[in-house]
Design a protein around this motif. Structure first.
Motif, mmCIF file in Angstrom:
data_model
loop_
_atom_site.group_PDB
_atom_site.id
_atom_site.type_symbol
_atom_site.label_atom_id
_atom_site.label_comp_id
_atom_site.label_asym_id
_atom_site.label_seq_id
_atom_site.Cartn_x
_atom_site.Cartn_y
_atom_site.Cartn_z
ATOM 1 N N PRO B 133 -1.659 -5.386 -21.106
ATOM 2 C CA PRO B 133 -1.905 -4.764 -22.459
ATOM 3 C C PRO B 133 -2.244 -5.701 -23.412
ATOM 4 N N GLU B 134 -2.999 -5.258 -24.569
ATOM 5 C CA GLU B 134 -3.871 -6.034 -25.468
ATOM 6 C C GLU B 134 -2.634 -6.803 -26.399
ATOM 7 N N ASP B 135 -1.558 -6.405 -26.492
ATOM 8 C CA ASP B 135 -0.543 -7.091 -27.409
ATOM 9 C C ASP B 135 0.478 -7.955 -26.591
ATOM 10 N N THR B 136 -0.023 -8.603 -25.609
ATOM 11 C CA THR B 136 0.615 -9.568 -24.856
ATOM 12 C C THR B 136 0.139 -10.771 -24.419
ATOM 13 N N ALA B 137 0.628 -11.870 -23.981
ATOM 14 C CA ALA B 137 -0.129 -13.139 -23.798
ATOM 15 C C ALA B 137 -0.966 -12.841 -22.936
ATOM 16 N N GLY B 138 -0.751 -11.821 -21.567
ATOM 17 C CA GLY B 138 -1.889 -11.756 -20.867
ATOM 18 C C GLY B 138 -3.052 -11.154 -21.402
ATOM 19 N N ARG B 179 -1.466 -27.347 -5.643
ATOM 20 C CA ARG B 179 -2.509 -26.979 -4.801
ATOM 21 C C ARG B 179 -2.730 -25.525 -4.781
ATOM 22 N N LYS B 180 -1.583 -25.010 -4.948
ATOM 23 C CA LYS B 180 -1.710 -23.326 -4.957
ATOM 24 C C LYS B 180 -1.548 -22.616 -6.342
ATOM 25 N N ASP B 181 -2.231 -23.504 -7.301
ATOM 26 C CA ASP B 181 -2.246 -22.900 -8.813
ATOM 27 C C ASP B 181 -0.799 -22.769 -9.360
ATOM 28 N N SER B 182 -0.034 -23.276 -8.982
ATOM 29 C CA SER B 182 1.504 -23.397 -9.816
ATOM 30 C C SER B 182 1.300 -24.240 -10.868
ATOM 31 N N PHE B 183 1.749 -23.683 -12.038
ATOM 32 C CA PHE B 183 1.736 -24.659 -13.400
ATOM 33 C C PHE B 183 2.966 -25.560 -13.200
ATOM 34 N N ILE B 184 2.437 -27.024 -13.473
ATOM 35 C CA ILE B 184 3.603 -27.946 -13.393
ATOM 36 C C ILE B 184 3.563 -28.469 -14.824
ATOM 37 N N GLY B 185 2.771 -28.634 -15.554
ATOM 38 C CA GLY B 185 2.686 -29.292 -16.783
ATOM 39 C C GLY B 185 1.493 -29.565 -17.592
ATOM 40 N N ILE B 212 3.976 -19.777 -20.710
ATOM 41 C CA ILE B 212 4.193 -18.465 -21.351
ATOM 42 C C ILE B 212 3.958 -17.356 -20.207
ATOM 43 N N PRO B 213 5.072 -16.375 -20.170
ATOM 44 C CA PRO B 213 4.946 -15.377 -19.036
ATOM 45 C C PRO B 213 3.744 -14.499 -19.600
ATOM 46 N N ALA B 214 3.116 -13.805 -18.841
ATOM 47 C CA ALA B 214 1.941 -12.749 -19.104
ATOM 48 C C ALA B 214 2.288 -11.634 -19.864
ATOM 49 N N GLU B 238 4.672 -14.090 -12.783
ATOM 50 C CA GLU B 238 5.998 -14.194 -12.339
ATOM 51 C C GLU B 238 6.403 -15.082 -11.466
ATOM 52 N N GLN B 239 5.366 -15.532 -10.510
ATOM 53 C CA GLN B 239 5.433 -16.761 -9.542
ATOM 54 C C GLN B 239 5.401 -17.909 -10.266
ATOM 55 N N GLY B 240 4.878 -17.962 -11.452
ATOM 56 C CA GLY B 240 4.674 -19.328 -12.067
ATOM 57 C C GLY B 240 3.102 -19.915 -11.760
ATOM 58 N N LYS B 241 2.256 -18.884 -11.297
ATOM 59 C CA LYS B 241 0.931 -19.159 -11.013
ATOM 60 C C LYS B 241 0.163 -19.341 -12.283
#
Lengths: 450, 450
Positions: B133-138, B179-185, B212-214, B238-241
């Protein structure tokens, strides 16, 4: 220290409802668990008594960091209870721009005393910032810009930066200055990182960003940041000498306060108003606004008083008259709000106000006619009286036109007279739509029934 | 192209008042002289007819860049006149987040058609963004983050960056991903620049900024940026990607719109409202609000109608009754505005609303008593009637209390019912203070004079 003892005894009194471990937890949370801005937010949403308890649980070294994030109203409140020596301890270690902001809240004598006992280097910096009004670029800026010369290469810049342990917050560019500190251009970090190390600063610096004069109003600085998506920008004096930089976090505060200002002013409130101010202070502030509005109400009553005879004759008029005043007031305040927001966004000018005025008049006639017919129909059925329908229909059209005119012109007139339209506009508008509404309705009734 | 011919003929018609060289100047200014955001602002403050002339002077490659800076209202207006093929040309070259914003304004069928004819890579990116949705972080994020791996050294990062010609706007940090695009820092540029080139990314990256969660609401994202003085922040699923990043310029828009929202809603206006909308559209939108308020006014009239006999007997009551309603309304809307702002700032909670309610009641009693005495004195002198003074004093105190209660509780009740307090609050509050004001005043009068 007696002030510390005093603090402890107040604390004991206030915290008597909490047991020791709860106090310990609170103290930990306020000083370590929360970031200063979070602790400030917690204080802001706490009623006065508990707020004092929380404040007294702060370690002295955290007081300044939290103080700078509090709203002006609450900040002034806390500052007023400190003397210059306490203030010196509390403000130690703050950035010079934050220190200047706090000093601006102090009474003249306390401020002077505090400057006197400050160390010389700090005093000089703060005095420089204090020389600019709070709502200008000079008042917003801080003095922590990282500068480089144009005639060195990128490798040298990179080596120079590695001697810092960290760059100041929101540093997205270095500023390129001459030997005499004249601003020449900016060197964005992103460009610095993608450049060939052998290239000279002069060759890749950007010169298309005009530096901000120190006396530029904060609102215009904010618009500049918004339009150009800036993160930081250089501030210069009249000679083009670099004074410091404005950063986006200060600009965000300006935008937030600016937008709050219209909303709060229209209800006669200050945008810095502490939501949890004590009852007496709230009462005193609100009293002023109620008093001003009472004058409006008395004027409206005086207009009604002119037509006592007609009212005695046709009591239906007394029943219906609030409708006329209310419809005009609502329509007028829609126009007023739109124009005030347009002014804040810099959209309203001499060249387009004429078009806006016409549009509002046309819209007033159309909506006036529509609702006049509906109200007239209801009135005729309700009171089985055709005349009352004709009278109220005419009065509604007249009052919606009055509302449209007042709503468009008042903000323009007030602004050019240097009066805040958001503050004075709504009271004046209501006066006009009440007076016109009652006068048109009861005056026409006097003619028709006379 | 027939649409181009069509454009030219419309242009000729509209521009007939200007000579050729003026048209040429205007065309130059719009396409070259002004930045897209400045051209957008110019369009926004221009009445409809001239606006169409200006729009038709734009080169097609500039239309998209300007379109993205227009308010929703005006944007929808212009988009509604384009078909999918024109839209494809106009939106070409926009960032995927800006493209998604524009697509969200389109009717379902046009949007689908446009996605169908888009190239595959763009479609994939945009569809991903449209899924939030337009009004979310995503909805706020863009997908241009620069990422690095944790197990390389700074020198390698610097070499990698030098292969770019420029970094995306508002890049203040690189994001460290697995390597799997998970956010680390995150790796702030300022740290990158001050670090020893031999150090590994893992050793100096920051891990204290929670991604920030999408699905986080845009308002909360804005508060996060304000509290932590962020310039950009990572968005994850949700998976931290890592999905993308939110930048401060988008957040500033959220803050501006958010603050405008309360002001405009309280007058029944939309914050995206085009200041220079055509008269008919303005009339139609305002009509709804006037109609809703008319119901309020009729309810107030009905209450007055209950006391026709008393009014016939004592005409002074008709003269004074607007004062009672107006004082209650003003006091109530002060409370309402304060509480609505408090809600927007996240200050109002179950734990402190009780204190606020009491404070407003106390303040209502104090101000009520003060102004009741003053109004009573005036009324007694004006009408040489002691009873009317007693009646109006009591009614004012009662109505200020009603205003205080309604002003505090209405926003709470509305919010928990999922209704926007800024929009519905002022109408309901006026209904309450009108009904209570007239009923208390005329009802007490009926008792005292009966």
């Amino acid at each position: 220290m007696s002030s510390q003892q005093d603090k402890q005894s107040r604390l004991d009194m206030l915290g008597s409802a909490l047991d020791k471990s709860e106090i310990r937890q609170l103290r930990y949370m306020l000083n370590k668990g929360l970031r200063p801005v979070e602790a400030a937010k917690l204080l802001e949403k706490t009623p006065p008594k508990e707020r004092e308890l929380l404040w007294n649980l702060l370690n002295q070294e955290n007081e300044g960091k939290i103080l700078q994030h509090l709203g002006d109203d609450l900040q002034a409140d806390i500052l007023s209870r400190m003397d210059a020596n306490e203030l010196l301890v509390v403000t130690e270690g703050l950035d010079s721009d934050d220190m200047a902001d706090i000093l601006q809240q102090l009474p003249e004598t306390v401020m002077k005393e505090l400057l006197r006992i400050m160390d010389k280097q700090n005093r000089k910096r703060v005095e420089k910032l204090l020389s600019y009004p709070e709502d200008t670029a000079g008042g917003l800026m801080n003095t922590d810009a990282v500068t480089v010369r144009p005639d060195i290469n990128i490798e040298t810049v990179l080596r120079y930066l590695r001697r810092h342990t960290e760059l100041p917050q929101s540093t997205d560019s270095l500023f390129v200055v001459s030997r005499k500190d004249s601003f020449i251009g900016i060197l964005p970090l992103s460009r610095l990182l993608t450049a060939d190390p052998q290239v000279m600063v002069r060759e890749i610096m950007q010169t298309d960003l005009a530096p901000i004069p120190a006396d530029k109003p904060a609102q215009e600085v904010a618009r500049l940041f918004e339009d150009q998506d800036l993160v930081s920008a250089p501030v210069v004096d009249e000679q083009g000498k670099l004074l410091g930089r404005v950063t986006i976090d200060d600009v965000v505060d300006v935008i937030r306060e600016d937008a709050d200002h219209s909303l709060m002013s229209m209800a006669g409130l200050d945008e810095d108003e502490d939501t949890f101010a004590p009852a007496l202070r709230t009462t005193r502030r609100r009293a002023v606004w109620l008093g001003i509005n009472l004058i409006t109400a008395f004027i409206a009553s005086a207009v009604i008083g002119l037509f006592e005879d007609t009212l005695e004759q046709v009591v239906a008029l007394a029943v219906l008259m609030p409708i006329v005043a209310s419809m005009g007031g609502i329509a007028g305040s829609q126009t007023l709000t739109l124009v005030i927001r347009g002014q804040a966004l810099g959209q309203i000018e001499r060249s387009n106000i004429g078009w806006l005025f016409n549009r509002e008049l046309i819209s007033g006639v159309l909506n006036g006619t529509l609702w006049a017919l509906i109200v007239a129909a209801v009135a005729v059925i309700w009171f089985s009286d055709l005349t009352v329908g004709i009278v109220i229909a005419l009065a509604i059209v007249i009052n919606l036109l009055a509302g449209a005119m007042a709503g468009t012109l008042l903000p323009m007139i007030l602004k050019s007279a240097g009066i805040d339209p958001a503050l004075a506009g709504s009271v004046l508008l209501t006066t006009i739509t009440d007076v016109v509404g009652f006068f048109a309705f009861l005056g026409l009734a006097t003619l028709f029934y006379g």
